[in-house]
Design an enzyme around this catalytic site. Structure first.
Site, PDB file in Angstrom:
ATOM      1  N   LYS A 177      19.002 -31.785 -22.284  1.00  0.00           N
ATOM      2  CA  LYS A 177      18.128 -30.824 -23.032  1.00  0.00           C
ATOM      3  C   LYS A 177      18.906 -29.797 -21.231  1.00  0.00           C
ATOM      4  O   LYS A 177      18.334 -30.086 -20.048  1.00  0.00           O
ATOM      5  CB  LYS A 177      16.808 -30.542 -22.585  1.00  0.00           C
ATOM      6  CG  LYS A 177      15.991 -29.052 -22.814  1.00  0.00           C
ATOM      7  CD  LYS A 177      14.671 -28.299 -21.797  1.00  0.00           C
ATOM      8  CE  LYS A 177      15.196 -28.300 -20.684  1.00  0.00           C
ATOM      9  NZ  LYS A 177      15.243 -26.904 -21.228  1.00  0.00           N
ATOM     10  N   PRO A 178      19.551 -28.665 -21.610  1.00  0.00           N
ATOM     11  CA  PRO A 178      20.728 -27.909 -20.267  1.00  0.00           C
ATOM     12  C   PRO A 178      18.955 -26.927 -20.116  1.00  0.00           C
ATOM     13  O   PRO A 178      17.904 -26.130 -21.269  1.00  0.00           O
ATOM     14  CB  PRO A 178      20.876 -27.919 -20.670  1.00  0.00           C
ATOM     15  CG  PRO A 178      21.228 -27.235 -22.597  1.00  0.00           C
ATOM     16  CD  PRO A 178      20.450 -28.393 -22.680  1.00  0.00           C
ATOM     17  N   GLU A 252      16.829 -35.405  -9.074  1.00  0.00           N
ATOM     18  CA  GLU A 252      17.519 -35.462  -8.132  1.00  0.00           C
ATOM     19  C   GLU A 252      16.670 -33.781  -7.968  1.00  0.00           C
ATOM     20  O   GLU A 252      17.074 -32.840  -8.608  1.00  0.00           O
ATOM     21  CB  GLU A 252      18.649 -34.912  -8.799  1.00  0.00           C
ATOM     22  CG  GLU A 252      19.568 -36.077  -9.015  1.00  0.00           C
ATOM     23  CD  GLU A 252      19.759 -36.565  -7.548  1.00  0.00           C
ATOM     24  OE1 GLU A 252      19.785 -36.218  -6.727  1.00  0.00           O
ATOM     25  OE2 GLU A 252      20.394 -38.105  -7.688  1.00  0.00           O
ATOM     26  N   CYS A 286      22.097 -26.545  -4.442  1.00  0.00           N
ATOM     27  CA  CYS A 286      20.533 -27.651  -3.221  1.00  0.00           C
ATOM     28  C   CYS A 286      21.244 -28.411  -2.510  1.00  0.00           C
ATOM     29  O   CYS A 286      20.393 -28.479  -1.685  1.00  0.00           O
ATOM     30  CB  CYS A 286      20.479 -28.685  -4.472  1.00  0.00           C
ATOM     31  SG  CYS A 286      21.863 -29.378  -5.523  1.00  0.00           S
ATOM     32  N   GLU A 383      12.909 -22.970  -0.674  1.00  0.00           N
ATOM     33  CA  GLU A 383      13.532 -23.537  -1.139  1.00  0.00           C
ATOM     34  C   GLU A 383      14.660 -21.931  -1.897  1.00  0.00           C
ATOM     35  O   GLU A 383      13.363 -21.107  -2.369  1.00  0.00           O
ATOM     36  CB  GLU A 383      13.993 -24.047  -1.828  1.00  0.00           C
ATOM     37  CG  GLU A 383      15.757 -24.151  -2.947  1.00  0.00           C
ATOM     38  CD  GLU A 383      15.933 -25.787  -3.561  1.00  0.00           C
ATOM     39  OE1 GLU A 383      15.073 -25.540  -4.585  1.00  0.00           O
ATOM     40  OE2 GLU A 383      16.697 -26.439  -4.249  1.00  0.00           O
TER      41      GLU A 383
HETATM   42  P1  NAD Z   1      14.020 -25.516 -13.033  1.00  0.00           P
HETATM   43  O1  NAD Z   1      13.123 -27.201 -11.896  1.00  0.00           O
HETATM   44  O2  NAD Z   1      13.296 -24.637 -13.095  1.00  0.00           O
HETATM   45  O3  NAD Z   1      14.497 -26.265 -14.304  1.00  0.00           O
HETATM   46  C1  NAD Z   1      15.324 -27.178 -14.595  1.00  0.00           C
HETATM   47  C2  NAD Z   1      15.361 -28.041 -16.034  1.00  0.00           C
HETATM   48  O4  NAD Z   1      13.882 -28.459 -16.087  1.00  0.00           O
HETATM   49  C3  NAD Z   1      15.727 -27.096 -16.843  1.00  0.00           C
HETATM   50  O5  NAD Z   1      16.918 -26.914 -18.147  1.00  0.00           O
HETATM   51  C4  NAD Z   1      14.723 -27.045 -17.202  1.00  0.00           C
HETATM   52  O6  NAD Z   1      13.847 -25.688 -18.569  1.00  0.00           O
HETATM   53  C5  NAD Z   1      13.513 -27.623 -17.499  1.00  0.00           C
HETATM   54  N1  NAD Z   1      11.927 -27.163 -17.637  1.00  0.00           N
HETATM   55  C6  NAD Z   1      11.360 -26.623 -17.137  1.00  0.00           C
HETATM   56  N2  NAD Z   1       9.636 -27.267 -16.731  1.00  0.00           N
HETATM   57  C7  NAD Z   1       9.866 -28.032 -17.850  1.00  0.00           C
HETATM   58  C8  NAD Z   1       8.752 -29.477 -17.759  1.00  0.00           C
HETATM   59  N3  NAD Z   1       7.569 -28.835 -17.838  1.00  0.00           N
HETATM   60  N4  NAD Z   1       9.483 -30.151 -18.605  1.00  0.00           N
HETATM   61  C9  NAD Z   1      10.535 -30.390 -18.882  1.00  0.00           C
HETATM   62  N5  NAD Z   1      11.916 -29.753 -18.343  1.00  0.00           N
HETATM   63  C10 NAD Z   1      11.055 -28.727 -17.587  1.00  0.00           C
HETATM   64  O7  NAD Z   1      15.275 -25.990 -11.975  1.00  0.00           O
HETATM   65  P2  NAD Z   1      16.328 -24.571 -12.188  1.00  0.00           P
HETATM   66  O8  NAD Z   1      15.340 -23.169 -12.012  1.00  0.00           O
HETATM   67  O9  NAD Z   1      17.080 -24.944 -13.030  1.00  0.00           O
HETATM   68  O10 NAD Z   1      17.308 -25.032 -10.773  1.00  0.00           O
HETATM   69  C11 NAD Z   1      17.299 -25.045 -10.073  1.00  0.00           C
HETATM   70  C12 NAD Z   1      16.564 -25.634  -8.995  1.00  0.00           C
HETATM   71  O11 NAD Z   1      17.024 -27.298  -9.054  1.00  0.00           O
HETATM   72  C13 NAD Z   1      16.383 -25.896  -7.525  1.00  0.00           C
HETATM   73  O12 NAD Z   1      15.458 -26.419  -6.579  1.00  0.00           O
HETATM   74  C14 NAD Z   1      17.925 -26.878  -7.255  1.00  0.00           C
HETATM   75  O13 NAD Z   1      17.992 -27.559  -5.507  1.00  0.00           O
HETATM   76  C15 NAD Z   1      17.713 -28.497  -7.974  1.00  0.00           C
HETATM   77  N6  NAD Z   1      18.915 -28.715  -8.003  1.00  0.00           N
HETATM   78  C16 NAD Z   1      18.826 -29.680  -7.919  1.00  0.00           C
HETATM   79  C17 NAD Z   1      19.757 -30.625  -7.841  1.00  0.00           C
HETATM   80  C18 NAD Z   1      20.527 -31.940  -6.864  1.00  0.00           C
HETATM   81  O14 NAD Z   1      21.143 -32.906  -7.740  1.00  0.00           O
HETATM   82  N7  NAD Z   1      19.521 -32.722  -6.438  1.00  0.00           N
HETATM   83  C19 NAD Z   1      21.595 -30.541  -8.435  1.00  0.00           C
HETATM   84  C20 NAD Z   1      21.104 -28.753  -8.779  1.00  0.00           C
HETATM   85  C21 NAD Z   1      20.322 -28.665  -8.801  1.00  0.00           C
END
Ligand code: NAD
Length: 496
Positions: A177-178, A252, A286, A383
């Site tokens: 799921k993207p 991650e 991140c 963050e």
């Molecule tokens: P997010 O946590 O808001 O969303 C990530 C994914 O989770 C999305 O596909 C979203 O639709 C899904 N999601 C949201 N609610 C959910 C739920 N209740 N259950 C399951 N899935 C759900 O993150 P974002 O805003 O898309 O991305 C930014 C964040 O990602 C930042 O905190 C960044 O640090 C982190 N990040 C971490 C890494 C790493 O390798 N550690 C890499 C890239 C991004």
């Protein structure tokens, strides 16, 4: 609910499938214009995708390593052939610069596929031997099974590749799921994988919201593993959802990377490193440099140098190769970043440059430097995920390391010094999954990426990532052929 530009929001069993949910418009955040419309998946579509993955799992898991490798090698080839289209899609849905997409996202993703095509033929394990004297013990590395993957919007193609490709190399089937903000390159990746000969059902995509599809996926009893990249808060929800079924989890999560500049550092290198490391992908990285912690002797020159370089950045049209920084991923996210900067300034941080929204269409924000930031400040602890660097100072080396580690996160960090012992100490004592010395940001397929603490656990990329998707099985075969084994004396008093 379809429009002339609508694309099906799911890829299930080797074909594009309309989601059963409402239409969702993918916006180009650099222009505020619609790129396309996607029919969102709902939880029933997650059920079909998992069913398709379960049906495909056995065959793919039983394919020889060479067969799996060959499919991945062909996938790398078709991605190379579609590199321009992938880059254009990534720019349109994220607002990132075309230079970042063509020189980092797409080649980095292809290199990752190439790397796992090789690694698919190279499973590690302990040597078989007669460790007990009475048995031959051998290790099998078996695919974990069906994996549910959830990826974020910041590096849509790379995150999809990092989640899916090692799982495929290991023989797992995947439902990914993207983020619904940025689903397009992920859907293209699934189509290209099918074109490369990946059997139907091995790689499925469901585009939907986190609340509906993300939670349905992570809490699904039909999965053997859930892997998630995203924010720490959502990662913890995913872990709780997976815990209902006792499903294996890899996370991650967020980061708050320190950037420690000792007094013997090459100042020019540190200034360039800080600006590049904090502004890559408009800071939506991140591992981005977020907290510069600078020796008193270099502090003023560092602040002046970073401010000057940041102010020289061209922010604007991401499709122009001369643009340095594109837009943020959405207006809502840009407003969140702006709000954090405004609160930091109200709380006493010194705004040295930036701190302003760029007028006109698009989610643009100027590169921002905040000096004299205290350790208690929200902008120092939480963050921001935008083009914002804070600067503060330290007293001595112990204090520098303490400040670097004064965070719940532990994803990445860098130390800038020409002293070999300081460099080694930073590598040893900074608590993060990656510590760079005299650089900040580079990643490479051969080396692991993953965090400590609130940044999660487990690894993406490298052979360590393959291990995440391989279960370790011990097969212990008796070689004595005795009916009464020597160890039976621990059960039968006096023998039988
Ligand atoms: P997010 O946590 O808001 O969303 C990530 C994914 O989770 C999305 O596909 C979203 O639709 C899904 N999601 C949201 N609610 C959910 C739920 N209740 N259950 C399951 N899935 C759900 O993150 P974002 O805003 O898309 O991305 C930014 C964040 O990602 C930042 O905190 C960044 O640090 C982190 N990040 C971490 C890494 C790493 O390798 N550690 C890499 C890239 C991004």
């Amino acid at each position: 609910m379809s429009t002339p530009h609508a694309v099906p929001g799911s890829w299930i069993d080797g074909a594009a499938v309309d989601g059963t949910g409402p239409a969702h418009t993918v916006i180009d955040p650099a222009t505020d214009k619609a790129v396309t419309t996607v029919s969102l998946a709902m939880s029933a579509d997650v059920d079909s995708a998992i069913e398709s993955a379960r049906a495909a799992q056995g065959g793919w898991g039983a394919a020889t390593p060479a067969e799996r490798s060959e499919v991945l090698r062909r996938l790398a080839d078709v991605m190379r052939a579609e590199a321009g289209a992938l880059a254009a899609q990534e720019v349109a849905q994220t607002g990132r610069t075309v230079r970042l997409a063509t020189e980092f996202d797409v080649p980095g993703s292809i290199d990752n596929v190439d790397f796992f095509a090789g690694l698919a033929r190279n499973f590690d394990g302990k040597a078989s031997a007669e460790y007990s004297g009475d048995h031959t013990s051998s290790i099998r590395r078996e695919p974990v099974g069906v994996v549910g993957s959830i990826s974020p919007w910041n590096y849509p193609l790379q995150m999809a590749v990092w989640k899916v490709i090692p799982a495929l190399a290991a023989g797992c089937a995947v439902v990914l799921k993207p983020a619904e903000l940025t689903p397009l390159t992920t859907l293209t990746l699934a189509r290209l994988a099918t074109e490369a000969g990946l059997p139907d059902g091995v790689f499925n995509v469901v585009v939907g919201t986190g609340a509906e599809v993300g939670s349905a996926l992570s809490g699904h009893a039909g999965l053997d593993m859930v892997t998630f990249t995203g924010s720490t808060g959502v990662g913890r929800q995913v872990m709780a959802q997976a815990a209902r079924n006792g499903t294996r989890v890899q996370l991650e999560l967020g980061g708050k990377a320190p950037f420690v500049v000792f007094d013997d550092a090459d100042l020019t290198a540190a200034v360039h490193g800080a600006v590049a490391g904090s502004l890559i992908n408009a800071g939506q990285d991140c591992t981005a440099a977020t907290r510069a912690i600078v020796a008193p002797a270099l502090y003023d020159d560092f602040v002046d140098g970073v401010a000057e370089l940041m102010a020289s950045m061209t922010v604007g049209d991401p499709t122009d190769p001369d643009t340095d920084m594109g837009s943020l991923s959405s207006r809502a996210h840009r407003d969140k970043v702006a709000g954090m900067v405004d609160r930091a300034v109200a709380d006493g941080a010194r705004l040295v440059t930036g701190g302003t929204v760029v007028d006109g269409p698009g989610a643009f924000y100027r590169p921002t430097l905040l000096a004299d930031v205290t350790e208690e400040a929200e902008v120092y602890r939480d963050e921001v995920f935008g083009p914002v660097l804070t600067v503060s100072t330290f007293t001595d080396d112990d204090d520098a390391i303490r400040r670097a580690n004064d965070t719940v996160y532990g994803l990445a960090a860098s130390a800038w010094t020409r002293d070999v012992f300081r460099a080694q100490r930073a590598g040893r004592e900074i608590h993060a999954g990656c510590v760079w010395i005299n650089d900040h940001i580079p990643i490479i397929s051969e080396m692991p990426h993953g965090g400590f603490g609130a940044s999660g656990f487990g690894k993406d990329m490298s052979a360590y990532s393959l291990d995440e998707y391989l279960a370790v099985k011990h097969v212990m075969s008796d070689i004595t052929a005795l009916a009464e084994k020597p160890w039976h004396r621990t059960v039968f008093a006096g023998g039988r």
